[in-house]
Design an enzyme around this catalytic site. Structure first.
Site, PDB file in Angstrom:
ATOM      1  N   ASP A 193       0.880  -1.167   0.000  1.00  0.00           N
ATOM      2  CA  ASP A 193       0.000   0.000   0.000  1.00  0.00           C
ATOM      3  C   ASP A 193       0.918   1.217   0.000  1.00  0.00           C
ATOM      4  O   ASP A 193       1.545   1.524   1.007  1.00  0.00           O
ATOM      5  CB  ASP A 193      -0.889  -0.051   1.254  1.00  0.00           C
ATOM      6  CG  ASP A 193      -1.615   1.264   1.499  1.00  0.00           C
ATOM      7  OD1 ASP A 193      -1.606   2.128   0.601  1.00  0.00           O
ATOM      8  OD2 ASP A 193      -2.199   1.413   2.590  1.00  0.00           O
TER       9      ASP A 193
ATOM     10  N   ASP B 116     -13.290   5.196   1.399  1.00  0.00           N
ATOM     11  CA  ASP B 116     -11.843   5.236   1.630  1.00  0.00           C
ATOM     12  C   ASP B 116     -11.328   6.671   1.571  1.00  0.00           C
ATOM     13  O   ASP B 116     -11.134   7.221   0.485  1.00  0.00           O
ATOM     14  CB  ASP B 116     -11.163   4.351   0.570  1.00  0.00           C
ATOM     15  CG  ASP B 116      -9.646   4.355   0.680  1.00  0.00           C
ATOM     16  OD1 ASP B 116      -9.116   5.028   1.592  1.00  0.00           O
ATOM     17  OD2 ASP B 116      -8.994   3.695  -0.141  1.00  0.00           O
TER      18      ASP B 116
ATOM     19  N   LYS C 104       3.187  11.516  -3.288  1.00  0.00           N
ATOM     20  CA  LYS C 104       2.206  10.761  -4.067  1.00  0.00           C
ATOM     21  C   LYS C 104       1.243  11.704  -4.776  1.00  0.00           C
ATOM     22  O   LYS C 104       0.728  11.404  -5.843  1.00  0.00           O
ATOM     23  CB  LYS C 104       1.435   9.840  -3.131  1.00  0.00           C
ATOM     24  CG  LYS C 104       0.450   8.935  -3.841  1.00  0.00           C
ATOM     25  CD  LYS C 104      -0.233   8.042  -2.833  1.00  0.00           C
ATOM     26  CE  LYS C 104      -1.321   7.213  -3.444  1.00  0.00           C
ATOM     27  NZ  LYS C 104      -2.015   6.453  -2.390  1.00  0.00           N
TER      28      LYS C 104
ATOM     29  N   GLU D 185      -7.192   1.038  -4.462  1.00  0.00           N
ATOM     30  CA  GLU D 185      -7.186   0.974  -2.998  1.00  0.00           C
ATOM     31  C   GLU D 185      -8.515   0.510  -2.397  1.00  0.00           C
ATOM     32  O   GLU D 185      -8.525  -0.397  -1.559  1.00  0.00           O
ATOM     33  CB  GLU D 185      -6.754   2.325  -2.420  1.00  0.00           C
ATOM     34  CG  GLU D 185      -5.248   2.489  -2.507  1.00  0.00           C
ATOM     35  CD  GLU D 185      -4.785   3.922  -2.377  1.00  0.00           C
ATOM     36  OE1 GLU D 185      -5.594   4.777  -1.976  1.00  0.00           O
ATOM     37  OE2 GLU D 185      -3.619   4.197  -2.680  1.00  0.00           O
TER      38      GLU D 185
END
Lengths: 334, 567
Positions: free
Chosen positions: B6, B168, B68, B145
């Protein structure tokens, strides 16, 4: 691939039971690896989707038939009922002591609103929200049905829409989605009566942000376009706007009876405004009174002709032609 | 051995499928989460993880976090003298996780399944895959994800007949997936999201609040970018505190002066209301796309560190009219799901009866021009080929025709998005094919889009008549350059001197102590200064057991000063 082939590929006889279709698909999916066997996967997938659509079609037609046979009491506007039937019906079923209970004995005949959808608690919460919002909905419909020019009706409409949108139950997604569809549809059907409420609803649901999307409700572009017209109209109605005077002439509710002097005074301004509107806001022209518009168009048209023929009379070459004709006539007689 | 990683905005984690279950792998500090932070120390040595994050407020010019959010862009981040692309920094994090996994498993790790936000576009996905390759790993699969989280949740849930929703909210991105399960098949039915919404935005709201509250007292001179980092750190602490108690303060030291801004839970809720509102639209869209009602959902599964915030939980409860399911660990679920996917990829026997299908969360298509009835052209109209929420892998073909007489070539510009006008969508690339000269509409091409299970797109354009084909796999030329230099860049990254594994804990403790030292004034500061010099003395003596004890003691004392360290 057609439906028959799809059933064959899944190894099933045509069925209405979606669970059977899913099971068959799952069993076949486990035999292939979607990463390396792309074509096999694509084939299986489209077979599954076709079969599922076929299942649902049968289920839907069954629902439609069932709906016709049993009349549900509807506390709300009838047009909304057939659109949002499943959830609506669920809540009503709990209110009216399950009208179709005799059907439970035969499982294949179960009507969709009798199928238990989660715990009772959920259903009751949803119906409380529905009851509260339905009061506002009825109010909105009354306002829209009333006289459009009545200012108190307009204020009532805005109040009712504001009340509906700020209801705490609107936090619930199902209800919010349902109200969004209903309100969008209702408002778009009653343009221009619904004008005062449109900007409110648009900013609440962010419809303007969705306007360019590929998938959108049918009423959405109409409402957004109307909102644009409205904002342009209110701009033009502002006395500080340079087109204000001309716009007032154009926006008269009935064809005006103006003296020649007044026509001459406003004619060029109106003509310029029409030009501007035609190039930038063509939609606005559609919302003006057609009689008034026609009146000014013809007034402008007369002036346009007048510019072709100068005020000091017939031009010199016309005199020349007439003279030549007269000369010939005279020569004929001689 | 395939592991699942992850790769998060704030934290990353690595997990493996072993003994019939997914298992998280601890890093050299014994933590299950590794902060996605990279720092270069004074000697040019590389620090990754907690140590690097602790150095962020004290050495911002040598440290990078939250990169990211820049994936797929050309922004380079400077660490000291060297500048790095976001994918290179991600590669360093991946390599560090790889070392942790190898130390834990005692075997070489060659392949990996990496998670990406569902709403990551093609460029961001490609950048992520390159990051894996730069770290010396074969990227077997990119998995969304929320899908990974759904896998981690669903693998233990049997007999759930109704779909569930995965909510999420991570450090930098927000994703929604609607998932259905039947007979071992875990099927994502719809995905939606916002790849610019996450915990970091809540921090920023707090920083803005502090700035407004302090007014003129707020320090204005900041050339190094250090203040921003100090503030962010302070805001993060305040936000975490607000998840536990009703009142907290944003406290930071700048130029030897201490500033404190108190904030209570209610003010915070008002402050982030605009962010909370943005949570609604993706949820509504995923429900509409799958024609599902909230009443039909069996569970609302919360994933992502930011869902710990009471404001978010309250908003979710209000939206769905019920309490969400918090059974899965918000920080671990995604990595565990990636490990399950890795197990599937290895064709693990325990997972024989499990299949996962995902969807493409956005629409893909090409630009077209329409001829209007008046004879004029309308340019820039988006023609969708793969509609959003199509099950992947997917392959669709559409035909297009020449617009003018004797047209020489057709240029296919490929876009991703939901708008009718291409100008409002994201350009992914273009393919050009020559066509035979024919009257308008006489020459046709077939455009085939293939979208693989990693969410990567392949475009084939074939001219009908001549069967000449053109292919587009890699997009802009810069990408080609990036791919060509892959080996060289990998070597450059591998040459970076890695901080010794066994000294990692000491470095982390020291970095933390330095941050606390700079973040305090007066007595506390001199006390922490003493602690640092004591610890450095112990380190210099090179007695392993004494060092370990001193390190633990230092952390405990720092805990007393600023509360427990967090990940």
């Amino acid at each position: 691939m057609n439906t028959a082939q799809a059933w064959h590929l899944l190894g099933l006889a045509p069925t209405e039971d979606e669970a059977v279709v899913k099971r068959a698909y799952a069993a076949r999916l486990k035999l292939i690896d979607p990463d390396s066997e792309l074509d096999e996967f694509l084939e299986l997938r489209s077979a599954f989707e076709l079969a599922r659509v076929a299942c649902r079609r049968v289920a839907r037609s069954r629902t439609a038939k069932a709906n016709k046979s049993i009349r549900l009491p509807s506390p709300e506007d009838e047009t909304t009922v057939d659109k949002v039937l499943p959830a609506e019906a669920t809540s009503q079923a709990s209110n009216v002591s399950r009208p179709a209970s005799q059907d439970i004995s035969n499982p294949t005949e179960i009507h969709p609103w009798v199928v238990a959808r989660g715990p009772e608690r959920k259903v009751r919460a949803a119906s409380a929200g529905r009851k509260e919002t339905s009061v506002f909905r009825r109010e909105i419909q009354l306002c829209l049905a009333g006289a459009s020019k009545d200012p108190s009706a307009q204020i009532n409409l805005i109040e009712a829409v504001r009340g509906l949108l700020s209801s705490t139950h609107m936090e619930e997604l199902d209800l919010a989605a349902e109200v969004e569809d209903w309100l969008g549809n209702t408002l778009s059907l009653s343009i221009p009566r619904s004008d005062p409420a449109i900007p409110l609803a648009i900013s609440h649901f962010g419809w303007d942000r969705q306007a360019g999307r590929l998938t959108q409700a049918r009423w959405l572009p109409r409402l957004v376009a109307r909102a644009e017209v409205l904002s342009r109209l209110s701009e033009l109605a502002d006395p500080s706007n340079k087109w204000h005077a001309a716009f007032q002439r154009l926006n008269e509710p009935a064809a005006p009876q103006l003296s020649f002097v007044e026509v001459v005074r406003f004619r060029s301004g109106v003509a310029q405004l029409l030009d501007v509107l035609r190039t930038h806001d063509a939609a606005v022209i559609g919302w003006l009174n057609p009689d008034t518009l026609e009146y000014w168009k013809s007034a402008i048209g007369r002036r346009a002709l007048a510019t072709l023929a100068p005020a000091d009379g017939i031009s010199w070459y016309a005199w020349l032609v007439i003279g030549w004709v007269l000369l010939n006539i005279v020569r004929l007689f001689l | 051995m395939i592991v699942g990683i992850d790769l998060g905005t704030t934290n990353s984690a690595v997990a493996v499928w072993r003994d019939g279950q997914a298992q998280l792998i601890p890093n050299s500090l014994g933590h299950l989460l590794t902060p996605s932070a990279v720092s270069i120390d004074e000697k040019g040595g590389l620090l990754v993880g907690l140590t690097a994050r602790e150095r962020q407020p004290t050495h911002p010019e040598n440290t990078a976090t939250a990169f990211k959010r820049l994936m797929g862009t050309k922004r380079a981040l400077k660490l000291g003298k060297q500048s790095y692309a976001p994918e290179e920094l991600s590669a360093l994090v991946l390599a560090s996780l790889k070392r942790d996994a190898e130390a834990f498993l005692g075997a070489a790790v060659t392949s990996v399944v990496i998670t990406v936000p569902a709403y990551f576009n093609d460029k961001q996905r490609r950048a992520t895959r390159r990051a894996g390759e730069l770290a010396g790993l074969k990227v077997e699969r990119l998995i969304n994800e929320p899908t990974a989280a759904a896998l981690a949740f669903g693998i233990h849930e049997h007999g759930l007949n109704e779909p569930f929703l995965v909510f999420d909210l991570g450090g930098g991105t927000f994703d929604i997936s609607l998932v259905e399960m039947f007979d071992g098949v875990i099927e994502v039915r719809a995905s939606a999201g916002d790849n610019r919404l996450g915990g970091e935005d809540f921090n920023e709201a707090l920083v803005d609040f502090a700035r407004k509250r302090l007014g003129a007292a707020f320090p204005s001179v900041d050339r190094s970018g250090r203040l921003a980092e100090v503030m962010r750190d302070a805001a993060e602490r305040a936000r975490r505190a607000l998840s536990e108690i009703d009142e907290a303060s944003i406290r930071f030291v700048w130029d030897g002066e201490e500033h404190t801004v108190a904030i209570d839970a209610e003010t915070f809720a008002q402050l982030v209301e605009p962010l909370i509102v943005r949570l609604r639209e993706p949820v509504l869209r995923s429900l509409r796309d799958s024609s599902t009602k909230v009443a039909d959902l069996s569970e609302i599964v919360l994933v992502g560190g930011a869902t710990r915030m009471p404001v978010v939980r309250k908003a979710v409860t209000r939206m769905f009219g019920r309490f969400p399911n918090t059974k899965v660990h918000p920080d671990h679920a995604v990595a565990l799901g990636a490990a399950i996917q890795a197990g599937l990829k290895e064709r693990n026997l325990d997972l024989q009866e499990v299949r996962l299908t995902d969807v493409c969360p956005f629409t893909l298509g090409v630009e077209t021009t329409e001829r209007e009835s008046a004879g004029s052209f309308r340019k820039g109209i988006f023609s969708p080929i793969i509609e959003r929420n199509t099950v992947i892998p997917a392959s669709r073909t559409r035909s297009y025709y020449s617009l003018e007489d004797n047209q020489k070539a057709i240029v296919m510009r490929i876009f991703q998005g939901e708008a009718r006008k291409v100008a409002d969508n994201i350009l992914l690339g273009e393919v050009r094919v020559d066509i035979p000269r024919r009257p308008a509409g006489g020459a046709g091409v077939d455009c085939r889009f293939t979208y693989d299970t990693s969410g990567l797109l392949e475009v084939d354009v074939t001219v009908r008549e001549t069967e000449v084909a053109a292919q587009l796999v890699i997009f802009d030329e810069e990408d080609v350059a990036l791919v060509n230099s892959l080996d060289a860049r990998r070597a450059a990254l591998a040459a970076l001197k890695i901080h010794p594994r066994d000294q990692e804990a000491n470095a982390a403790a020291l970095a933390r102590a330095e941050r606390v030292y700079e973040g305090r004034v007066g007595n506390v500061r001199s006390y922490v200064g003493d602690l640092i010099s004591n610890f450095e003395n112990v380190l210099a003596a090179q007695e392993p057991r004494a060092i370990e004890a001193a390190c633990q003691q230092l952390n405990a004392l720092l805990d007393q000063i600023e509360g427990e360290s967090f990940l």
